[in-house]
Scaffold this motif. Structure first.
Motif, mmCIF file in Angstrom:
data_model
loop_
_atom_site.group_PDB
_atom_site.id
_atom_site.type_symbol
_atom_site.label_atom_id
_atom_site.label_comp_id
_atom_site.label_asym_id
_atom_site.label_seq_id
_atom_site.Cartn_x
_atom_site.Cartn_y
_atom_site.Cartn_z
ATOM 1 N N LYS A 28 -66.464 -63.886 -9.354
ATOM 2 C CA LYS A 28 -66.925 -62.872 -10.252
ATOM 3 C C LYS A 28 -65.716 -62.397 -10.971
ATOM 4 C CE LYS A 28 -71.213 -61.465 -7.896
ATOM 5 N NZ LYS A 28 -71.424 -62.575 -6.982
ATOM 6 N N TYR A 29 -66.030 -61.356 -11.934
ATOM 7 C CA TYR A 29 -64.806 -60.719 -12.485
ATOM 8 C C TYR A 29 -64.164 -59.755 -11.496
ATOM 9 C CZ TYR A 29 -67.581 -60.940 -17.017
ATOM 10 O OH TYR A 29 -68.133 -61.370 -18.211
ATOM 11 N N SER A 30 -62.931 -59.657 -11.724
ATOM 12 C CA SER A 30 -61.974 -58.812 -10.920
ATOM 13 C C SER A 30 -61.996 -57.574 -11.936
ATOM 14 C CB SER A 30 -60.463 -59.343 -10.899
ATOM 15 O OG SER A 30 -59.672 -59.227 -12.204
ATOM 16 N N LEU A 31 -61.306 -56.458 -11.392
ATOM 17 C CA LEU A 31 -60.874 -55.320 -12.198
ATOM 18 C C LEU A 31 -60.138 -55.667 -13.414
ATOM 19 C CD1 LEU A 31 -59.918 -52.639 -9.386
ATOM 20 C CD2 LEU A 31 -61.909 -52.595 -10.780
ATOM 21 N N GLN A 32 -60.282 -55.057 -14.596
ATOM 22 C CA GLN A 32 -59.695 -55.362 -15.892
ATOM 23 C C GLN A 32 -58.191 -55.690 -15.517
ATOM 24 O OE1 GLN A 32 -58.398 -52.972 -18.154
ATOM 25 N NE2 GLN A 32 -58.714 -53.781 -19.863
ATOM 26 N N PRO A 33 -57.524 -55.037 -14.940
ATOM 27 C CA PRO A 33 -55.944 -55.164 -15.007
ATOM 28 C C PRO A 33 -55.480 -56.238 -13.919
ATOM 29 C CG PRO A 33 -56.358 -52.864 -14.655
ATOM 30 C CD PRO A 33 -57.680 -53.497 -14.653
ATOM 31 N N GLY A 34 -56.514 -56.563 -13.071
ATOM 32 C CA GLY A 34 -56.321 -57.584 -11.973
ATOM 33 C C GLY A 34 -56.700 -57.193 -10.637
ATOM 34 N N LEU B 52 -53.125 -58.171 -5.645
ATOM 35 C CA LEU B 52 -52.082 -58.895 -6.477
ATOM 36 C C LEU B 52 -51.052 -58.005 -7.421
ATOM 37 C CD1 LEU B 52 -50.874 -61.509 -7.472
ATOM 38 C CD2 LEU B 52 -52.854 -61.966 -9.248
ATOM 39 N N ARG B 53 -51.668 -57.000 -7.919
ATOM 40 C CA ARG B 53 -50.632 -56.204 -8.796
ATOM 41 C C ARG B 53 -49.789 -55.502 -7.569
ATOM 42 N NH1 ARG B 53 -54.343 -51.851 -10.945
ATOM 43 N NH2 ARG B 53 -56.041 -52.897 -9.937
ATOM 44 N N ARG B 54 -50.052 -54.979 -6.760
ATOM 45 C CA ARG B 54 -49.142 -54.467 -5.451
ATOM 46 C C ARG B 54 -47.881 -55.671 -5.246
ATOM 47 N NH1 ARG B 54 -53.715 -51.732 -3.760
ATOM 48 N NH2 ARG B 54 -54.524 -53.359 -2.420
ATOM 49 N N ALA B 55 -48.390 -56.817 -4.925
ATOM 50 C CA ALA B 55 -47.400 -58.000 -4.571
ATOM 51 C C ALA B 55 -46.525 -58.168 -5.869
ATOM 52 C CB ALA B 55 -48.331 -59.336 -4.221
ATOM 53 N N VAL C 10 -50.783 -49.587 -10.407
ATOM 54 C CA VAL C 10 -52.212 -48.971 -10.614
ATOM 55 C C VAL C 10 -52.127 -48.986 -12.281
ATOM 56 C CG1 VAL C 10 -53.808 -47.265 -10.742
ATOM 57 C CG2 VAL C 10 -52.822 -47.672 -8.461
ATOM 58 N N GLY C 11 -51.011 -48.449 -12.861
ATOM 59 C CA GLY C 11 -51.126 -48.102 -14.256
ATOM 60 C C GLY C 11 -49.903 -49.034 -15.159
ATOM 61 N N GLU C 12 -48.920 -49.698 -14.270
ATOM 62 C CA GLU C 12 -48.073 -50.315 -14.974
ATOM 63 C C GLU C 12 -47.917 -51.814 -15.023
ATOM 64 O OE1 GLU C 12 -44.756 -46.693 -15.436
ATOM 65 O OE2 GLU C 12 -44.514 -48.045 -13.858
ATOM 66 N N ILE C 13 -48.724 -52.249 -14.401
ATOM 67 C CA ILE C 13 -48.843 -53.817 -13.916
ATOM 68 C C ILE C 13 -50.176 -54.320 -14.443
ATOM 69 C CG2 ILE C 13 -48.769 -55.824 -12.519
ATOM 70 C CD1 ILE C 13 -46.164 -54.133 -12.468
ATOM 71 N N LEU C 14 -50.025 -55.521 -15.216
ATOM 72 C CA LEU C 14 -51.199 -56.226 -15.734
ATOM 73 C C LEU C 14 -51.528 -57.789 -15.396
ATOM 74 C CD1 LEU C 14 -53.603 -56.872 -17.762
ATOM 75 C CD2 LEU C 14 -51.710 -57.309 -19.499
ATOM 76 N N ILE C 15 -52.094 -58.295 -14.853
ATOM 77 C CA ILE C 15 -52.706 -59.769 -14.459
ATOM 78 C C ILE C 15 -53.043 -60.250 -15.764
ATOM 79 C CG2 ILE C 15 -53.420 -61.369 -12.856
ATOM 80 C CD1 ILE C 15 -51.342 -59.457 -11.624
ATOM 81 N N ALA C 16 -52.470 -61.044 -16.222
ATOM 82 C CA ALA C 16 -53.156 -61.659 -17.614
ATOM 83 C C ALA C 16 -53.379 -63.202 -17.327
ATOM 84 C CB ALA C 16 -51.951 -61.562 -18.685
ATOM 85 N N VAL C 17 -53.780 -63.939 -18.510
ATOM 86 C CA VAL C 17 -54.043 -65.164 -18.459
ATOM 87 C C VAL C 17 -53.103 -65.673 -18.680
ATOM 88 C CG1 VAL C 17 -55.826 -66.886 -19.327
ATOM 89 C CG2 VAL C 17 -56.781 -64.523 -19.073
ATOM 90 N N GLY C 18 -52.127 -66.082 -17.852
ATOM 91 C CA GLY C 18 -50.853 -66.419 -18.271
ATOM 92 C C GLY C 18 -49.874 -65.655 -18.757
ATOM 93 N N ALA C 19 -48.745 -66.032 -18.792
ATOM 94 C CA ALA C 19 -47.555 -65.082 -19.427
ATOM 95 C C ALA C 19 -47.915 -65.087 -20.967
ATOM 96 C CB ALA C 19 -46.279 -65.867 -19.298
ATOM 97 N N MET C 20 -48.366 -66.242 -21.643
ATOM 98 C CA MET C 20 -48.650 -66.316 -23.147
ATOM 99 C C MET C 20 -49.656 -65.035 -23.268
ATOM 100 S SD MET C 20 -47.431 -68.504 -24.623
ATOM 101 C CE MET C 20 -48.448 -69.200 -25.795
#
Length: 396
Positions: free
Chosen positions: A67-73, A77-80, A96-106
């Motif tokens: 399923k979807y994760s939370l929008q930022p990831g 994983l964000r903590r790691a 919580v507020g300064e890390i984004l997990i994105a679809v690749g670095a791109m």
């Protein structure tokens, strides 16, 4: 009377960009068939078994894995990622507020560009440069302004300073560097940081290859606390962890910038794919010896590529790369790089990337990747020796 459909109207944004040569050359080679690749930047390593096992177990036993994760990831994983940035760069981020997990670095880089760059704004790009940096600036309707690297491919702060105008909004820096394999010196990077602070510019730090520095650790602009409030630091799981196809990257930005990037991320992708995030978390928190082994293997392949290029002296000149898995090789024939790259595909069965696709400084050059397995590298260089030998009636 038959109705003639109107021609579709395309946006100014789409008309400003093009598909990069790094994608086009493998497509051309696929039509030719039988080619070996020194082209696209993909390390040959398979996804480690423990990462595959973690993803398979999650998909079988955790209904949330599909399923979807939370929008930022994923929070873990964000903590790691925050832990990795703190450990390696001394950059302390709020997961919580300064890390984004994105679809690749791109995707993270594109979100940054769309947030920071408006129509007519300028972004300074050390050149030769990664083509997608330029295309993303153009997509944001900005203007890339090239600051030439020195002849040895080192970063030139004076060229960066000369490129600054009243329209400059950001500087993008990547070290270890694609396409040259250069690892920029700390004093030069600090000088560029001083320029950014003096002119109130944002620094976009593309650290995709930060773990692949073979002679000494690479210094990152993300390590400078004085840049923290004007920094977007982007990283990738693709190269360090050989997870190119899983499409996971990460970004740090201070809260005011990140809040805007999350809006772009939301309307573009919602979230990074859950299986990819699970793979990234397993890679980041699992045994690291396999990944340091990847780096050691790539260092050996760098040495192999350099030995083979030394044997081609007089045909190809190069500067020994210190990081990433690329080398820019200058050829002596008086033909454009695209024509040379196409000839090598058709006549030698070897994929390379034309150097002028990387902007100023790439003239009469080809980018070669040594990410492939050693057998493929040797086959590619055997074919190059045969090609250049035919050209000049030589044998190797």
């Amino acid at each position: 009377m038959p109705h003639t459909p109107a021609s579709p109207r395309f946006s100014r944004r789409a008309g400003r960009i093009k598909i990069s040569a790094t994608k086009l050359m493998p497509m051309l080679a696929a039509e030719v068939g039988g080619c070996v690749s020194l082209g696209q930047g993909v390390p040959s390593f398979a996804t480690p078994d423990f990462v595959v096992d973690a993803v398979c177990a999650a998909l079988r036993h955790d209904p949330a894995a599909g399923k979807y994760s939370l929008q930022p990831g994923l929070p873990d994983l964000r903590r790691a990622v925050a832990g990795l940035l703190a450990h390696e760069k001394g950059l302390h981020a709020d997961p919580v507020g300064e890390i984004l997990i994105a679809v690749g670095a791109m995707e993270a880089l594109l979100a940054a560009m769309l947030v920071l760059v408006d129509r007519g704004d300028e972004v300074i790009v050390p050149a030769p440069s990664y083509p997608s940096h330029v295309e993303q600036i153009l997509l944001a309707e900005g203007t890339p302004v090239f600051a030439r690297l020195r002849p040895d491919f080192s970063l030139d702060p004076e060229a960066v300073a000369r490129a600054v105008t009243e329209k400059t909004r950001a500087i993008i820096v990547s070290s270890p560097h694609n396409p040259t394999g250069a690892v920029f010196a700390e004093p030069d990077l600090r000088a560029v940081a001083d320029i950014a602070i003096r002119h109130d510019l944002t620094v976009i730090c593309d650290d995709t290859y930060d773990s692949l520095s073979y002679d000494a650790p690479a210094f990152s602009l993300a390590a400078l606390p004085e840049l923290r409030e004007r920094l977007v630091a982007v990283g990738s799981f693709s190269k360090r962890f050989a997870l190119t196809g899983w499409r996971v990257g990460h970004a740090f930005a201070p809260r005011p910038i990140m809040d805007q990037m999350l809006k772009i991320h939301d309307c573009a992708t919602i979230c990074a794919p859950m299986p990819g995030q699970i793979a990234a978390l397993a890679a980041l928190t699992g045994p690291q010896d396999v990944f340091t082994g990847f780096a050691r293997t790539l260092a050996r392949r760098r040495d192999l590529a350099c030995r083979r290029l030394d044997a081609l002296a007089g045909h190809l000149d190069y500067i020994r790369p210190a990081g990433a898995f690329y080398v820019m090789a200058r050829y002596h024939e008086d033909i454009p790089p695209m024509d040379m790259a196409v000839r090598l595909i058709r006549e030698a069965g070897v994929i390379t990337i034309p150097g002028d696709a990387f902007g100023p400084g790439g003239e009469q050059s080809l980018r070669l990747s040594f990410g492939a397995a050693e057998t493929e590298l040797n086959e590619a260089f055997d074919r190059l020796e045969e090609f250049f030998g035919r050209e000049r009636g030589e044998t190797f």
